[in-house]
Design an enzyme around this catalytic site. Structure first.
Site, PDB file in Angstrom:
ATOM      1  N   TYR A 253       2.265   3.513  -8.039  1.00 21.77           N
ATOM      2  CA  TYR A 253       2.805   2.750  -6.900  1.00 21.77           C
ATOM      3  C   TYR A 253       4.339   2.679  -6.920  1.00 21.77           C
ATOM      4  CZ  TYR A 253       3.476  -0.839  -3.380  1.00 21.77           C
ATOM      5  OH  TYR A 253       3.892  -1.529  -2.266  1.00 21.77           O
TER       6      TYR A 253
ATOM      7  N   SER B 271       9.045  -0.778  -0.979  1.00 27.01           N
ATOM      8  CA  SER B 271       8.653  -1.989  -1.733  1.00 27.01           C
ATOM      9  C   SER B 271       9.748  -2.321  -2.738  1.00 27.01           C
ATOM     10  CB  SER B 271       7.346  -1.721  -2.495  1.00 27.01           C
ATOM     11  OG  SER B 271       7.093  -2.772  -3.413  1.00 27.01           O
TER      12      SER B 271
HETATM   13  N1  LIG Z   1       1.646  -6.846   0.763  1.00 31.54           N
HETATM   14  C1  LIG Z   1       2.655  -6.745  -0.096  1.00 31.54           C
HETATM   15  O1  LIG Z   1       2.884  -7.642  -0.938  1.00 31.54           O
HETATM   16  C2  LIG Z   1       3.568  -5.545  -0.036  1.00 31.54           C
HETATM   17  C3  LIG Z   1       4.758  -5.593  -0.782  1.00 31.54           C
HETATM   18  C4  LIG Z   1       5.616  -4.493  -0.742  1.00 31.54           C
HETATM   19  C5  LIG Z   1       5.300  -3.397   0.027  1.00 31.54           C
HETATM   20  N2  LIG Z   1       4.138  -3.369   0.748  1.00 31.54           N
HETATM   21  C6  LIG Z   1       3.846  -2.164   1.523  1.00 31.54           C
HETATM   22  O2  LIG Z   1       3.628  -2.498   2.871  1.00 31.54           O
HETATM   23  C7  LIG Z   1       2.639  -1.630   3.439  1.00 31.54           C
HETATM   24  C8  LIG Z   1       1.512  -2.437   4.036  1.00 31.54           C
HETATM   25  O3  LIG Z   1       0.991  -3.311   3.046  1.00 31.54           O
HETATM   26  P1  LIG Z   1      -0.196  -4.343   3.379  1.00 31.54           P
HETATM   27  O4  LIG Z   1      -0.191  -5.346   2.296  1.00 31.54           O
HETATM   28  O5  LIG Z   1      -0.117  -4.764   4.810  1.00 31.54           O
HETATM   29  O6  LIG Z   1      -1.453  -3.365   3.162  1.00 31.54           O
HETATM   30  P2  LIG Z   1      -2.999  -3.577   3.515  1.00 31.54           P
HETATM   31  O7  LIG Z   1      -3.782  -2.957   2.418  1.00 31.54           O
HETATM   32  O8  LIG Z   1      -3.307  -4.988   3.902  1.00 31.54           O
HETATM   33  O9  LIG Z   1      -3.143  -2.653   4.834  1.00 31.54           O
HETATM   34  C9  LIG Z   1      -2.865  -1.274   4.755  1.00 31.54           C
HETATM   35  C10 LIG Z   1      -3.497  -0.562   5.928  1.00 31.54           C
HETATM   36  O10 LIG Z   1      -3.209   0.847   5.750  1.00 31.54           O
HETATM   37  C11 LIG Z   1      -4.389   1.589   6.041  1.00 31.54           C
HETATM   38  N3  LIG Z   1      -4.358   2.840   5.292  1.00 31.54           N
HETATM   39  C12 LIG Z   1      -4.487   3.007   3.948  1.00 31.54           C
HETATM   40  N4  LIG Z   1      -4.457   4.311   3.651  1.00 31.54           N
HETATM   41  C13 LIG Z   1      -4.294   4.991   4.817  1.00 31.54           C
HETATM   42  C14 LIG Z   1      -4.192   6.357   5.154  1.00 31.54           C
HETATM   43  N5  LIG Z   1      -4.296   7.322   4.224  1.00 31.54           N
HETATM   44  N6  LIG Z   1      -4.025   6.703   6.460  1.00 31.54           N
HETATM   45  C15 LIG Z   1      -3.958   5.753   7.408  1.00 31.54           C
HETATM   46  N7  LIG Z   1      -4.051   4.431   7.152  1.00 31.54           N
HETATM   47  C16 LIG Z   1      -4.220   4.057   5.874  1.00 31.54           C
HETATM   48  C17 LIG Z   1      -5.529   0.682   5.582  1.00 31.54           C
HETATM   49  O11 LIG Z   1      -6.747   1.050   6.229  1.00 31.54           O
HETATM   50  C18 LIG Z   1      -5.023  -0.701   5.980  1.00 31.54           C
HETATM   51  O12 LIG Z   1      -5.433  -1.050   7.290  1.00 31.54           O
HETATM   52  C19 LIG Z   1       2.205  -0.692   2.303  1.00 31.54           C
HETATM   53  O13 LIG Z   1       2.937   0.510   2.377  1.00 31.54           O
HETATM   54  C20 LIG Z   1       2.577  -1.470   1.057  1.00 31.54           C
HETATM   55  O14 LIG Z   1       2.808  -0.631  -0.050  1.00 31.54           O
HETATM   56  C21 LIG Z   1       3.270  -4.421   0.725  1.00 31.54           C
END
Ligand SMILES: NC(=O)c1ccc[n+]([C@@H]2O[C@H](COP(=O)([O-])OP(=O)(O)OC[C@H]3O[C@@H](n4cnc5c(N)ncnc54)[C@H](O)[C@@H]3O)[C@@H](O)[C@H]2O)c1
Length: 254
Positions: free
Chosen positions: A148, A135
């Site tokens: 985070y 991120s």
């Molecule tokens: N959305 C953003 O703005 C953003 C920005 C920077 C980084 N990210 C990173 O991208 C990744 C995905 O983000 P997103 O927004 O799609 O998340 P989200 O919350 O929409 O989806 C995350 C998925 O991961 C699954 N999950 C959570 N914990 C888990 C575990 N212990 N084992 C297996 N599965 C698990 C959840 O069930 C969910 O389906 C994350 O690592 C997040 O930190 C997201």
């Protein structure tokens, strides 16, 4: 668990793939011809995504080393591992309970390590690649999200360590640093249209990312064109982390 062999097709495993960025990565890798293993804590969500691409769904927690080891026994070929599962519960750093801090480090850092350790033999045999979804928070900490930002900084450090220490295995390790992405997990952040418009106005590219904007970078990193790329982070953030000037100008405008 029965063995699943897909020796004739490149295979990708994506964690946290039941929705959001992970789902978009699965759809894109499937388009590229990968057989996909769709891993998520939410088994039903994983099933739905797997059904979209004719892949295999696995419901597990990435921090569960027994479940991950058992899964590894059933996958004989792995060309691409995308550690995408991550959590971002809000909490003030002055008061966050240590248990909550630990839980975030567990999912966001130890989860990826768990998968890397379990699948290194298959990845090495395939001269494969790992992509860790970090991120911009690793570079520009986000107040109010406690573990985070440190967890994503640690994930980038883990990526670089693996790239160097495990280079002899033939596996490449890189990270992607998304900025703001519209997903189910961040729906509340972009829900207020006025706040969203202010955010977009400050971003060089003028809009929050969609999951596909992140997913589209993955085939390059896991594919042959990136054969000499390892230990790197690509910030897919619309210029967010380089746009200090936008914020200064906004402050000057008042
Ligand atoms: N959305 C953003 O703005 C953003 C920005 C920077 C980084 N990210 C990173 O991208 C990744 C995905 O983000 P997103 O927004 O799609 O998340 P989200 O919350 O929409 O989806 C995350 C998925 O991961 C699954 N999950 C959570 N914990 C888990 C575990 N212990 N084992 C297996 N599965 C698990 C959840 O069930 C969910 O389906 C994350 O690592 C997040 O930190 C997201």
């Amino acid at each position: 668990m029965t063995a699943t062999t897909t020796p004739d097709r490149p295979t990708a495993l994506v964690t946290g793939a039941g929705r959001g960025i992970g789902r978009a990565i699965v759809l894109r890798l499937a388009q590229e011809g990968y057989a996909c293993v769709v891993v998520d804590l939410d088994a039903d969500a994983a099933e739905k995504v797997a059904a979209e691409v004719g892949g295999r769904a696995v419901g597990l927690d990435v921090t569960d080393s027994t479940a991950v080891s058992e899964l590894a026994v059933t996958i004989t070929r792995l060309d691409a591992l995308v550690n995408n599962a991550g959590i971002f519960p809000p909490a003030p750093i002055a008061e966050v309970p240590l248990e909550q801090f630990r839980a975030v480090m567990d999912v966001n850092v130890l989860g990826p390590l768990n998968l890397i350790q379990a699948f290194l033999p298959q990845l090495g045999a395939a001269r494969g690649a790992v992509v860790n979804i970090a991120s911009t928070a690793a570079k520009a900490p986000v107040p109010g999200t406690a573990a985070y930002s440190p967890s994503k900084a640690a994930l980038i450090s883990l990526t670089k360590l693996c790239a160097v220490e495990l280079a002899s295995t033939g596996v490449r390790f890189n990270a992607i640093g998304p900025g703001g992405v519209q997903t189910e997990g961040t729906a509340s952040v972009s829900a207020d249209p006025e706040r969203e418009a202010r955010f977009n106005a400050l971003l060089p590219v003028g809009r929050r990312a969609l999951p596909d904007d992140i997913a589209d970078v993955v085939p390059f990193l896991v594919g042959p064109d990136a054969r000499y790329v390892t230990g790197q982070v690509i910030y897919v953030d619309g210029g967010l982390t380089e746009s200090t000037i936008s914020f200064l100008r906004a402050a000057q405008r008042g």
